[in-house]
Design an enzyme around this catalytic site. Sequence first.
Site: not given
Length: 282
Positions: A123, A144
């Site tokens: 990210e 995730e």
Amino acid sequence: MNRPERGFATDEIRLERRLPTYWRVTFDMPPVNIFGPRHLPLLSDIVTAIETDPQVKVVVFDSAVKGFFITHYDFLAPLEESLAVPPGPTGLPSLPDTLVRLSRAPVVSIASIRGRATGVGSELALACDMRFASREKAILSQWEVGAGLVPGGGPMARLPRLMGRGRALEVLLSADDVHGDLAERYGYVNRSLPDAELDGFVEALAMRIATFDKDAIAETKRLVDIASLPPDVEIKPEWDAFLASLARPAAQSRIKALMGRGFHRPGDVETRLGFHVGQLGG
């Protein structure tokens, strides 16, 4: 080159002003560069410096820990510690705020990826303006979903703009490793380079940009941002969904299983970090 000036930082995240116009931010959080709530204010302060310094034109993010850019968020830290960090200037929670501001700063940001850039590491790299990866050693992923979580740092808003909807969903929903050469083909990174050439290439590019006019850099980037960056309204729901998913028993069970396998420790990266989702149960 002038003698580099060490900036404000800690041993874990170092800001080095190599030139007034060219800075380096280095992550050094051994053993595997896990990013946690205690790092949020420091990274925010560094981005504030990037936003406000009148001379800096380019900033490179890299790692001093062999094999790891940034692996993932610190799931051993109590959730209350993350919730206690106040929102940033955009009004977004601290991590999304810092990443949004980095993307919009009037300064060129470059991620130099050697090792794992996974979860929050991915990210951060996606929030940078450019990403360059070691062909042999870079591994990117948004893992995730495989642990029952929703990614929280903006990848659902950013990845489709870089690689298209289908490939973005492949990356997000497979929760699998993406190595340097495939990352380049998909548009996850600008280029993958032979590992021996990565540092020289990034240094030469940063030094070249650092010689250009700052106003021209900032205005060009601003206009590209209008055409390409997601609005804040697309970023905030991801963090909210991440926190909600983190509280679910299924996610807690999967995270506990990962931690039991050494997700927070160094070791065999293929079995500890490059996990197979099916091995975690339904």
